[in-house]
Design a protein around this motif. Structure first.
Motif, PDB file in Angstrom:
ATOM      1  N   UNK A  54       0.832  -1.207   0.000  1.00 32.41           N
ATOM      2  CA  UNK A  54       0.000   0.000   0.000  1.00 32.41           C
ATOM      3  C   UNK A  54       0.861   1.249   0.000  1.00 32.41           C
ATOM      4  N   UNK A  55       0.326   2.290  -0.650  1.00 40.32           N
ATOM      5  CA  UNK A  55       1.021   3.573  -0.634  1.00 40.32           C
ATOM      6  C   UNK A  55       0.685   4.305   0.671  1.00 40.32           C
ATOM      7  N   UNK A  56       1.395   5.367   0.896  1.00 38.82           N
ATOM      8  CA  UNK A  56       1.171   6.156   2.118  1.00 38.82           C
ATOM      9  C   UNK A  56      -0.246   6.721   2.124  1.00 38.82           C
ATOM     10  N   UNK A  57      -0.724   7.193   0.972  1.00 35.52           N
ATOM     11  CA  UNK A  57      -2.075   7.756   0.896  1.00 35.52           C
ATOM     12  C   UNK A  57      -3.128   6.698   1.210  1.00 35.52           C
ATOM     13  N   UNK A  58      -2.951   5.497   0.677  1.00 40.05           N
ATOM     14  CA  UNK A  58      -3.910   4.418   0.949  1.00 40.05           C
ATOM     15  C   UNK A  58      -3.893   4.045   2.436  1.00 40.05           C
ATOM     16  N   UNK A  59      -2.691   4.003   2.988  1.00 46.26           N
ATOM     17  CA  UNK A  59      -2.589   3.684   4.417  1.00 46.26           C
ATOM     18  C   UNK A  59      -3.245   4.774   5.257  1.00 46.26           C
ATOM     19  N   UNK A  60      -3.090   6.034   4.862  1.00 47.54           N
ATOM     20  CA  UNK A  60      -3.684   7.129   5.614  1.00 47.54           C
ATOM     21  C   UNK A  60      -5.212   7.063   5.554  1.00 47.54           C
ATOM     22  N   UNK A  61      -5.769   6.735   4.378  1.00 48.06           N
ATOM     23  CA  UNK A  61      -7.216   6.569   4.250  1.00 48.06           C
ATOM     24  C   UNK A  61      -7.717   5.428   5.151  1.00 48.06           C
ATOM     25  N   UNK A  62      -6.961   4.338   5.173  1.00 51.37           N
ATOM     26  CA  UNK A  62      -7.304   3.207   6.042  1.00 51.37           C
ATOM     27  C   UNK A  62      -7.275   3.630   7.510  1.00 51.37           C
ATOM     28  N   UNK A  63      -6.273   4.415   7.853  1.00 48.77           N
ATOM     29  CA  UNK A  63      -6.151   4.938   9.217  1.00 48.77           C
ATOM     30  C   UNK A  63      -7.382   5.777   9.588  1.00 48.77           C
ATOM     31  N   UNK A  64      -7.825   6.641   8.680  1.00 47.98           N
ATOM     32  CA  UNK A  64      -8.999   7.485   8.938  1.00 47.98           C
ATOM     33  C   UNK A  64     -10.261   6.633   9.066  1.00 47.98           C
ATOM     34  N   UNK A  65     -10.397   5.606   8.223  1.00 46.01           N
ATOM     35  CA  UNK A  65     -11.557   4.713   8.311  1.00 46.01           C
ATOM     36  C   UNK A  65     -11.586   3.994   9.658  1.00 46.01           C
ATOM     37  N   UNK A  66     -10.433   3.497  10.063  1.00 51.02           N
ATOM     38  CA  UNK A  66     -10.359   2.798  11.354  1.00 51.02           C
ATOM     39  C   UNK A  66     -10.698   3.758  12.494  1.00 51.02           C
ATOM     40  N   UNK A  67     -10.198   4.987  12.413  1.00 51.03           N
ATOM     41  CA  UNK A  67     -10.503   5.992  13.430  1.00 51.03           C
ATOM     42  C   UNK A  67     -11.988   6.277  13.526  1.00 51.03           C
ATOM     43  N   UNK A  68     -12.651   6.382  12.353  1.00 50.99           N
ATOM     44  CA  UNK A  68     -14.100   6.617  12.333  1.00 50.99           C
ATOM     45  C   UNK A  68     -14.848   5.439  12.946  1.00 50.99           C
ATOM     46  N   UNK A  69     -14.463   4.232  12.563  1.00 50.82           N
ATOM     47  CA  UNK A  69     -15.140   3.042  13.074  1.00 50.82           C
ATOM     48  C   UNK A  69     -14.968   2.929  14.594  1.00 50.82           C
ATOM     49  N   UNK A  70     -13.773   3.204  15.069  1.00 53.29           N
ATOM     50  CA  UNK A  70     -13.530   3.160  16.515  1.00 53.29           C
ATOM     51  C   UNK A  70     -14.361   4.207  17.244  1.00 53.29           C
ATOM     52  N   UNK A  71     -14.444   5.392  16.662  1.00 51.60           N
ATOM     53  CA  UNK A  71     -15.222   6.463  17.270  1.00 51.60           C
ATOM     54  C   UNK A  71     -16.691   6.065  17.398  1.00 51.60           C
ATOM     55  N   UNK A  72     -17.253   5.495  16.335  1.00 52.04           N
ATOM     56  CA  UNK A  72     -18.659   5.070  16.345  1.00 52.04           C
ATOM     57  C   UNK A  72     -18.876   3.978  17.394  1.00 52.04           C
ATOM     58  N   UNK A  73     -17.992   2.988  17.412  1.00 55.39           N
ATOM     59  CA  UNK A  73     -18.154   1.879  18.361  1.00 55.39           C
ATOM     60  C   UNK A  73     -17.989   2.339  19.812  1.00 55.39           C
TER      61      UNK A  73
END
Length: 123
Positions: A10-29
């Motif tokens: 994965x590129x840095x941008x893809x990893x950063x998007x994944x990081x943001x998705x995980x952050x959102x999911x954690x916040x919701x949970x």
């Protein structure tokens, strides 16, 4: 997200998007878990308010057990007001004397110095 992620590819941008998705999911949970815990706490408070008699019995402080008075067993010969019952941490005067080579038996208050009530006699 059933597929296995190849993080090395994965590129840095893809990893950063994944990081943001995980952050959102954690916040919701975490928010939903917090709401559930708050509901449970409110329910327990209501139960507590409805049944105060049983909770008072649990939270009431128990009466402290009466212990017999402990009389001193050791006395500093240089300062007679400094005594120790033999319980707990040794006082500084006794620790210092033991380090200089004295024995603990030298500091025992003799039976002749103790009156019938268990108190030390005045000289």
């Amino acid at each position: 997200m059933n597929k296995k992620l190849d993080l090395d590819a994965m590129s840095v941008d893809e990893m950063w998007k994944l990081h943001e998705q995980i952050g959102q999911m954690l916040s919701v949970r975490l928010t939903s878990e917090k709401r559930e815990l708050e509901k449970r706490l409110a329910h327990l408070r209501r139960e507590h308010e409805m049944n105060p008699a049983s909770s008072e019995a649990l939270s009431a402080p128990r009466e402290r057990r009466k212990y017999p008075r402990v009389y001193p067993k050791y006395q500093n010969p240089e300062e007679p007001s400094e005594t120790w019952s033999g319980r707990g941490k040794q006082p500084r005067w006794l620790t210092a004397a033991l380090k200089t080579g004295h024995k603990i038996e030298e500091f025992i208050i003799s039976k002749a110095e103790i009156d019938a009530h268990g108190r030390r006699r005045r000289a």
